[in-house]
Motif scaffolding. Structure first.
Motif, PDB file in Angstrom:
ATOM      1  N   GLN A 134       0.830  -1.189   0.000  1.00 23.89           N
ATOM      2  CA  GLN A 134       0.000   0.000   0.000  1.00 23.89           C
ATOM      3  C   GLN A 134       0.876   1.256   0.000  1.00 23.89           C
ATOM      4  O   GLN A 134       2.035   1.213   0.428  1.00 23.89           O
ATOM      5  CB  GLN A 134      -0.920   0.007   1.229  1.00 23.89           C
ATOM      6  CG  GLN A 134      -1.953  -1.100   1.253  1.00 23.89           C
ATOM      7  CD  GLN A 134      -1.392  -2.445   1.691  1.00 23.89           C
ATOM      8  OE1 GLN A 134      -0.202  -2.573   1.975  1.00 23.89           O
ATOM      9  NE2 GLN A 134      -2.246  -3.451   1.726  1.00 23.89           N
ATOM     10  N   PRO A 135       0.344   2.401  -0.487  1.00 21.01           N
ATOM     11  CA  PRO A 135       1.124   3.651  -0.453  1.00 21.01           C
ATOM     12  C   PRO A 135       1.514   4.015   0.980  1.00 21.01           C
ATOM     13  O   PRO A 135       0.655   4.280   1.819  1.00 21.01           O
ATOM     14  CB  PRO A 135       0.143   4.672  -1.049  1.00 21.01           C
ATOM     15  CG  PRO A 135      -0.809   3.871  -1.871  1.00 21.01           C
ATOM     16  CD  PRO A 135      -0.963   2.569  -1.143  1.00 21.01           C
ATOM     17  N   LEU A 136       2.792   4.028   1.260  1.00 23.86           N
ATOM     18  CA  LEU A 136       3.253   4.185   2.637  1.00 23.86           C
ATOM     19  C   LEU A 136       3.012   5.585   3.185  1.00 23.86           C
ATOM     20  O   LEU A 136       2.845   5.757   4.399  1.00 23.86           O
ATOM     21  CB  LEU A 136       4.737   3.841   2.716  1.00 23.86           C
ATOM     22  CG  LEU A 136       5.100   2.394   2.361  1.00 23.86           C
ATOM     23  CD1 LEU A 136       6.611   2.207   2.389  1.00 23.86           C
ATOM     24  CD2 LEU A 136       4.430   1.423   3.328  1.00 23.86           C
ATOM     25  N   HIS A 137       3.011   6.610   2.307  1.00 27.15           N
ATOM     26  CA  HIS A 137       2.825   7.969   2.814  1.00 27.15           C
ATOM     27  C   HIS A 137       1.444   8.165   3.433  1.00 27.15           C
ATOM     28  O   HIS A 137       1.249   9.074   4.246  1.00 27.15           O
ATOM     29  CB  HIS A 137       3.046   8.995   1.691  1.00 27.15           C
ATOM     30  CG  HIS A 137       2.003   8.942   0.606  1.00 27.15           C
ATOM     31  ND1 HIS A 137       2.111   8.090  -0.469  1.00 27.15           N
ATOM     32  CD2 HIS A 137       0.843   9.624   0.452  1.00 27.15           C
ATOM     33  CE1 HIS A 137       1.054   8.259  -1.257  1.00 27.15           C
ATOM     34  NE2 HIS A 137       0.272   9.176  -0.722  1.00 27.15           N
ATOM     35  N   GLU A 138       0.489   7.299   3.084  1.00 27.05           N
ATOM     36  CA  GLU A 138      -0.845   7.398   3.672  1.00 27.05           C
ATOM     37  C   GLU A 138      -0.845   7.013   5.147  1.00 27.05           C
ATOM     38  O   GLU A 138      -1.813   7.272   5.864  1.00 27.05           O
ATOM     39  CB  GLU A 138      -1.831   6.512   2.903  1.00 27.05           C
ATOM     40  CG  GLU A 138      -2.055   6.964   1.462  1.00 27.05           C
ATOM     41  CD  GLU A 138      -3.014   6.062   0.715  1.00 27.05           C
ATOM     42  OE1 GLU A 138      -3.486   5.072   1.313  1.00 27.05           O
ATOM     43  OE2 GLU A 138      -3.289   6.347  -0.469  1.00 27.05           O
ATOM     44  N   MET A 139       0.233   6.393   5.617  1.00 30.44           N
ATOM     45  CA  MET A 139       0.333   5.969   7.006  1.00 30.44           C
ATOM     46  C   MET A 139       1.027   7.016   7.886  1.00 30.44           C
ATOM     47  O   MET A 139       1.223   6.792   9.076  1.00 30.44           O
ATOM     48  CB  MET A 139       1.101   4.652   7.098  1.00 30.44           C
ATOM     49  CG  MET A 139       0.310   3.432   6.665  1.00 30.44           C
ATOM     50  SD  MET A 139      -1.115   3.153   7.759  1.00 30.44           S
ATOM     51  CE  MET A 139      -0.291   2.896   9.324  1.00 30.44           C
ATOM     52  N   PHE A 140       1.390   8.164   7.316  1.00 28.63           N
ATOM     53  CA  PHE A 140       2.075   9.177   8.112  1.00 28.63           C
ATOM     54  C   PHE A 140       1.166   9.664   9.235  1.00 28.63           C
ATOM     55  O   PHE A 140       0.009  10.016   9.014  1.00 28.63           O
ATOM     56  CB  PHE A 140       2.497  10.358   7.234  1.00 28.63           C
ATOM     57  CG  PHE A 140       3.469  11.285   7.907  1.00 28.63           C
ATOM     58  CD1 PHE A 140       4.799  10.934   8.044  1.00 28.63           C
ATOM     59  CD2 PHE A 140       3.050  12.504   8.420  1.00 28.63           C
ATOM     60  CE1 PHE A 140       5.703  11.784   8.664  1.00 28.63           C
ATOM     61  CE2 PHE A 140       3.947  13.358   9.044  1.00 28.63           C
ATOM     62  CZ  PHE A 140       5.275  13.004   9.168  1.00 28.63           C
ATOM     63  N   GLU A 141       1.668   9.649  10.463  1.00 26.44           N
ATOM     64  CA  GLU A 141       0.941  10.040  11.678  1.00 26.44           C
ATOM     65  C   GLU A 141      -0.222   9.100  11.990  1.00 26.44           C
ATOM     66  O   GLU A 141      -1.124   9.449  12.759  1.00 26.44           O
ATOM     67  CB  GLU A 141       0.413  11.482  11.574  1.00 26.44           C
ATOM     68  CG  GLU A 141       1.498  12.547  11.529  1.00 26.44           C
ATOM     69  CD  GLU A 141       1.996  12.941  12.911  1.00 26.44           C
ATOM     70  OE1 GLU A 141       1.384  12.512  13.898  1.00 26.44           O
ATOM     71  OE2 GLU A 141       2.997  13.673  12.995  1.00 26.44           O
ATOM     72  N   ALA A 142      -0.233   7.900  11.426  1.00 26.69           N
ATOM     73  CA  ALA A 142      -1.353   6.983  11.623  1.00 26.69           C
ATOM     74  C   ALA A 142      -0.916   5.689  12.290  1.00 26.69           C
ATOM     75  O   ALA A 142       0.214   5.226  12.114  1.00 26.69           O
ATOM     76  CB  ALA A 142      -2.027   6.672  10.287  1.00 26.69           C
ATOM     77  N   SER A 143      -1.833   5.105  13.055  1.00 24.25           N
ATOM     78  CA  SER A 143      -1.673   3.757  13.618  1.00 24.25           C
ATOM     79  C   SER A 143      -3.002   3.037  13.429  1.00 24.25           C
ATOM     80  O   SER A 143      -4.043   3.534  13.872  1.00 24.25           O
ATOM     81  CB  SER A 143      -1.318   3.813  15.104  1.00 24.25           C
ATOM     82  OG  SER A 143      -0.035   4.348  15.301  1.00 24.25           O
ATOM     83  N   VAL A 144      -2.968   1.886  12.763  1.00 23.84           N
ATOM     84  CA  VAL A 144      -4.207   1.171  12.446  1.00 23.84           C
ATOM     85  C   VAL A 144      -4.039  -0.305  12.756  1.00 23.84           C
ATOM     86  O   VAL A 144      -2.920  -0.807  12.904  1.00 23.84           O
ATOM     87  CB  VAL A 144      -4.595   1.357  10.958  1.00 23.84           C
ATOM     88  CG1 VAL A 144      -4.824   2.825  10.616  1.00 23.84           C
ATOM     89  CG2 VAL A 144      -3.530   0.768  10.049  1.00 23.84           C
ATOM     90  N   SER A 145      -5.157  -0.983  12.837  1.00 25.11           N
ATOM     91  CA  SER A 145      -5.131  -2.416  13.088  1.00 25.11           C
ATOM     92  C   SER A 145      -4.435  -3.130  11.926  1.00 25.11           C
ATOM     93  O   SER A 145      -4.638  -2.795  10.751  1.00 25.11           O
ATOM     94  CB  SER A 145      -6.547  -2.946  13.258  1.00 25.11           C
ATOM     95  OG  SER A 145      -6.534  -4.348  13.418  1.00 25.11           O
TER      96      SER A 145
END
Length: 257
Positions: free
Chosen positions: A98-109
């Protein structure tokens, strides 16, 4: 809090920096400063929550976290244990497409990326053992199963090496010029691999270097100027965003990693 650190096996070493097993006997709040590593966390006992002001947000048993520019406060309930997988900057794309920049500042299951049935098996196995080496073996078996063909980007790898060699004090345009690539093309390739921009990545490396080098004989003003800040208020503002505290208060603290 007890923290045990383990080295990955040879096959996973190109992709994984280290494993950390964190256990708390009593309730505590841990201060986690930003890092250049994506992380997978597997809770095998107790409860872990993010602390926002006075509120707590319970985290899933298995969590995937992207890079951040600001501190996280994490509450560990009494008798809580978790295994953290810290991925190398260029290794995360070997497991996640998946596009990794979409995870910036994020924590998901973690079940947003892998089947819940597989994650549940890992969770059950972790909960059934009291041996850290066995826990590592369980996680590595899971990681082996998710390891895809991975061709690293040598240009981005070289850029990361240069950023670290300069402790993050580097101009992005000069970095791109030295790699014989336009700044725009460089930033796109860098963000695709690392999940963040070269500028943000460098700022994390710089602040981590400042923390690692302290205490130093210099004053905070000298530290600010030596690391490219215009003045101490500018440094203090960035430092507080990064750690959640002023430099003076932060270095009195012992509960951070």
């Amino acid at each position: 809090m007890e923290i045990a650190i383990y080295t990955p096996t040879e096959l996973l070493r190109p992709f994984i920096k280290t494993y950390k097993i964190i256990e708390s006997r009593e309730e505590l709040v841990n201060r986690v400063v930003p890092s250049t590593s994506f992380a997978m966390a597997f809770r095998f006992r107790g409860q872990i929550s993010y602390v926002n002001d006075t509120d707590k947000t319970a985290l899933p048993i298995a969590t995937f976290s992207g890079l951040r520019k600001s501190v996280r406060l994490i509450n560990y309930a009494p008798k809580t244990g978790a295994l953290i997988v810290l991925l190398k900057e260029t290794g995360v794309s070997a497991f996640f497409k998946q596009p990794l920049h979409e995870m910036f500042e994020a924590s998901v299951s973690l079940d947003n990326f892998f089947p819940q049935s597989e994650i549940s098996i890992v969770e059950e196995c972790l909960a059934e053992t009291e041996n850290n080496q066995t826990r590592i073996a369980i996680i590595e078996q899971f990681l082996y199963s998710k390891l895809a063909y991975h061709k690293p980007d040598p240009l981005v790898s070289e850029a990361i090496t240069k950023i670290y060699s300069k402790n993050g004090i580097i101009r992005i345009r000069q970095l791109a010029d030295g790699l014989y690539i336009s700044q725009d093309a460089f930033e796109k390739r860098f963000r695709k691999v690392t999940g963040t921009t070269p500028k943000q990545f460098s700022s994390i490396v710089k602040m981590k270097a400042i923390i690692r080098q302290y205490p130093a004989p210099s004053s905070f003003l000298d530290i600010a100027l030596e690391n490219g800040y215009y003045d101490q208020p500018h440094f203090n503002k960035n430092f507080k965003l990064f750690t959640g505290q002023t430099p003076t208060d932060f270095f009195k603290s012992t509960s951070y990693w």
